[in-house]
Design a protein around this motif. Structure first.
Motif, PDB file in Angstrom:
ATOM      1  N   MET A  91       3.661 -12.230  -6.244  1.00  0.00           N
ATOM      2  CA  MET A  91       4.483 -11.915  -5.102  1.00  0.00           C
ATOM      3  C   MET A  91       3.793 -12.419  -3.847  1.00  0.00           C
ATOM      4  O   MET A  91       3.243 -11.668  -3.075  1.00  0.00           O
ATOM      5  CB  MET A  91       4.706 -10.414  -5.063  1.00  0.00           C
ATOM      6  CG  MET A  91       5.137  -9.973  -3.744  1.00  0.00           C
ATOM      7  SD  MET A  91       6.167  -8.594  -3.766  1.00  0.00           S
ATOM      8  CE  MET A  91       6.665  -8.752  -2.100  1.00  0.00           C
ATOM      9  N   LYS A  92       3.767 -13.709  -3.707  1.00  0.00           N
ATOM     10  CA  LYS A  92       3.161 -14.293  -2.523  1.00  0.00           C
ATOM     11  C   LYS A  92       4.242 -14.572  -1.501  1.00  0.00           C
ATOM     12  O   LYS A  92       5.411 -14.367  -1.755  1.00  0.00           O
ATOM     13  CB  LYS A  92       2.433 -15.567  -2.912  1.00  0.00           C
ATOM     14  CG  LYS A  92       1.334 -15.275  -3.895  1.00  0.00           C
ATOM     15  CD  LYS A  92       0.413 -16.409  -4.072  1.00  0.00           C
ATOM     16  CE  LYS A  92      -0.563 -15.988  -5.145  1.00  0.00           C
ATOM     17  NZ  LYS A  92      -1.777 -16.560  -5.161  1.00  0.00           N
ATOM     18  N   GLY A  93       3.846 -15.037  -0.371  1.00  0.00           N
ATOM     19  CA  GLY A  93       4.833 -15.342   0.657  1.00  0.00           C
ATOM     20  C   GLY A  93       4.431 -14.733   1.977  1.00  0.00           C
ATOM     21  O   GLY A  93       3.253 -14.580   2.271  1.00  0.00           O
ATOM     22  N   ASN A  94       5.413 -14.366   2.730  1.00  0.00           N
ATOM     23  CA  ASN A  94       5.192 -13.813   4.053  1.00  0.00           C
ATOM     24  C   ASN A  94       4.578 -12.412   3.961  1.00  0.00           C
ATOM     25  O   ASN A  94       5.202 -11.484   3.445  1.00  0.00           O
ATOM     26  CB  ASN A  94       6.523 -13.770   4.808  1.00  0.00           C
ATOM     27  CG  ASN A  94       6.350 -13.395   6.244  1.00  0.00           C
ATOM     28  OD1 ASN A  94       5.248 -13.078   6.692  1.00  0.00           O
ATOM     29  ND2 ASN A  94       7.429 -13.418   6.977  1.00  0.00           N
ATOM     30  N   GLU A 132       3.838 -10.240   6.295  1.00  0.00           N
ATOM     31  CA  GLU A 132       4.515  -9.242   7.133  1.00  0.00           C
ATOM     32  C   GLU A 132       5.758  -8.703   6.435  1.00  0.00           C
ATOM     33  O   GLU A 132       5.999  -7.500   6.419  1.00  0.00           O
ATOM     34  CB  GLU A 132       4.885  -9.843   8.485  1.00  0.00           C
ATOM     35  CG  GLU A 132       3.682 -10.165   9.341  1.00  0.00           C
ATOM     36  CD  GLU A 132       4.061 -10.814  10.657  1.00  0.00           C
ATOM     37  OE1 GLU A 132       5.266 -10.968  10.934  1.00  0.00           O
ATOM     38  OE2 GLU A 132       3.141 -11.151  11.412  1.00  0.00           O
ATOM     39  N   ASP A 133       6.529  -9.600   5.831  1.00  0.00           N
ATOM     40  CA  ASP A 133       7.729  -9.195   5.105  1.00  0.00           C
ATOM     41  C   ASP A 133       7.362  -8.310   3.913  1.00  0.00           C
ATOM     42  O   ASP A 133       7.991  -7.283   3.670  1.00  0.00           O
ATOM     43  CB  ASP A 133       8.498 -10.440   4.644  1.00  0.00           C
ATOM     44  CG  ASP A 133       9.762 -10.088   3.892  1.00  0.00           C
ATOM     45  OD1 ASP A 133      10.530  -9.253   4.420  1.00  0.00           O
ATOM     46  OD2 ASP A 133       9.985 -10.651   2.803  1.00  0.00           O
ATOM     47  N   ARG A 134       6.333  -8.713   3.179  1.00  0.00           N
ATOM     48  CA  ARG A 134       5.881  -7.947   2.021  1.00  0.00           C
ATOM     49  C   ARG A 134       5.431  -6.551   2.444  1.00  0.00           C
ATOM     50  O   ARG A 134       5.797  -5.557   1.818  1.00  0.00           O
ATOM     51  CB  ARG A 134       4.740  -8.682   1.326  1.00  0.00           C
ATOM     52  CG  ARG A 134       4.198  -7.939   0.117  1.00  0.00           C
ATOM     53  CD  ARG A 134       3.086  -8.684  -0.548  1.00  0.00           C
ATOM     54  NE  ARG A 134       1.895  -8.676   0.291  1.00  0.00           N
ATOM     55  CZ  ARG A 134       0.837  -9.450   0.090  1.00  0.00           C
ATOM     56  NH1 ARG A 134       0.829 -10.310  -0.899  1.00  0.00           N
ATOM     57  NH2 ARG A 134      -0.206  -9.371   0.881  1.00  0.00           N
ATOM     58  N   ALA A 135       4.672  -6.471   3.516  1.00  0.00           N
ATOM     59  CA  ALA A 135       4.177  -5.172   3.990  1.00  0.00           C
ATOM     60  C   ALA A 135       5.332  -4.271   4.414  1.00  0.00           C
ATOM     61  O   ALA A 135       5.337  -3.074   4.104  1.00  0.00           O
ATOM     62  CB  ALA A 135       3.199  -5.371   5.147  1.00  0.00           C
ATOM     63  N   CYS A 136       6.322  -4.827   5.067  1.00  0.00           N
ATOM     64  CA  CYS A 136       7.489  -4.036   5.486  1.00  0.00           C
ATOM     65  C   CYS A 136       8.281  -3.538   4.274  1.00  0.00           C
ATOM     66  O   CYS A 136       8.693  -2.382   4.236  1.00  0.00           O
ATOM     67  CB  CYS A 136       8.397  -4.852   6.396  1.00  0.00           C
ATOM     68  SG  CYS A 136       7.741  -5.065   8.052  1.00  0.00           S
ATOM     69  N   PHE A 139       1.880  -5.280  13.496  1.00  0.00           N
ATOM     70  CA  PHE A 139       3.186  -5.830  13.876  1.00  0.00           C
ATOM     71  C   PHE A 139       4.339  -4.840  13.797  1.00  0.00           C
ATOM     72  O   PHE A 139       5.426  -5.142  14.263  1.00  0.00           O
ATOM     73  CB  PHE A 139       3.513  -7.092  13.062  1.00  0.00           C
ATOM     74  CG  PHE A 139       3.540  -6.884  11.579  1.00  0.00           C
ATOM     75  CD1 PHE A 139       4.672  -6.436  10.944  1.00  0.00           C
ATOM     76  CD2 PHE A 139       2.414  -7.147  10.820  1.00  0.00           C
ATOM     77  CE1 PHE A 139       4.686  -6.246   9.589  1.00  0.00           C
ATOM     78  CE2 PHE A 139       2.420  -6.968   9.459  1.00  0.00           C
ATOM     79  CZ  PHE A 139       3.563  -6.512   8.840  1.00  0.00           C
ATOM     80  N   ASN A 140       4.134  -3.664  13.212  1.00  0.00           N
ATOM     81  CA  ASN A 140       5.215  -2.676  13.160  1.00  0.00           C
ATOM     82  C   ASN A 140       4.608  -1.271  13.180  1.00  0.00           C
ATOM     83  O   ASN A 140       4.477  -0.625  12.143  1.00  0.00           O
ATOM     84  CB  ASN A 140       6.080  -2.886  11.915  1.00  0.00           C
ATOM     85  CG  ASN A 140       7.392  -2.144  11.991  1.00  0.00           C
ATOM     86  OD1 ASN A 140       7.503  -1.138  12.673  1.00  0.00           O
ATOM     87  ND2 ASN A 140       8.392  -2.639  11.288  1.00  0.00           N
ATOM     88  N   ARG A 141       4.259  -0.810  14.331  1.00  0.00           N
ATOM     89  CA  ARG A 141       3.555   0.470  14.491  1.00  0.00           C
ATOM     90  C   ARG A 141       4.409   1.665  14.040  1.00  0.00           C
ATOM     91  O   ARG A 141       3.887   2.593  13.432  1.00  0.00           O
ATOM     92  CB  ARG A 141       3.147   0.630  15.962  1.00  0.00           C
ATOM     93  CG  ARG A 141       2.339   1.840  16.255  1.00  0.00           C
ATOM     94  CD  ARG A 141       0.903   1.590  15.915  1.00  0.00           C
ATOM     95  NE  ARG A 141       0.127   2.779  16.266  1.00  0.00           N
ATOM     96  CZ  ARG A 141      -1.021   3.060  15.734  1.00  0.00           C
ATOM     97  NH1 ARG A 141      -1.555   2.241  14.881  1.00  0.00           N
ATOM     98  NH2 ARG A 141      -1.666   4.133  16.081  1.00  0.00           N
ATOM     99  N   THR A 142       5.688   1.664  14.334  1.00  0.00           N
ATOM    100  CA  THR A 142       6.532   2.817  13.979  1.00  0.00           C
ATOM    101  C   THR A 142       6.656   2.962  12.458  1.00  0.00           C
ATOM    102  O   THR A 142       6.587   4.069  11.937  1.00  0.00           O
ATOM    103  CB  THR A 142       7.935   2.702  14.599  1.00  0.00           C
ATOM    104  OG1 THR A 142       8.531   1.486  14.197  1.00  0.00           O
ATOM    105  CG2 THR A 142       7.866   2.756  16.108  1.00  0.00           C
TER     106      THR A 142
END
Length: 82
Positions: free
Chosen positions: A1-4, A6-10, A48-51
């Motif tokens: 599951m590679k890739g972006n 930030e997207d993965r973390a979200c 990048f996404n504190r909330t």
């Protein structure tokens, strides 16, 4: 599951919040290691996404507080043969 990353973390954060899942369950679902899940959620996500980070942190803290109970249940199942 590679890739972006930030997207993965979200996506991982949303999965944990919606399912009240553990880091271990999230790692299994996304096919990555527990270390990667933890690093993405605790170090990368706040940048990048504190909330979203604050919401997932709350779930992870609950899981951490309950893990001794889960361990006891797992041990009981192991020795009772369930």
């Amino acid at each position: 599951m590679k890739g972006n990353i930030e997207d993965r973390a979200c996506r991982m954060a949303l999965y944990i919040i919606e399912n009240r899942a553990t880091v271990r369950a999230c790692a299994r679902k996304f096919g990555i290691s527990k270390s990667t899940v933890h690093k993405d959620l605790s170090e990368r996500l706040p940048a990048f996404n504190r909330t979203l980070y604050l919401q997932v942190k709350q779930v992870l803290e609950e899981n951490k507080a309950e893990r001794h109970i889960r361990g006891g249940i797992a041990t009981r199942k192991k020795y009772k043969g369930e």
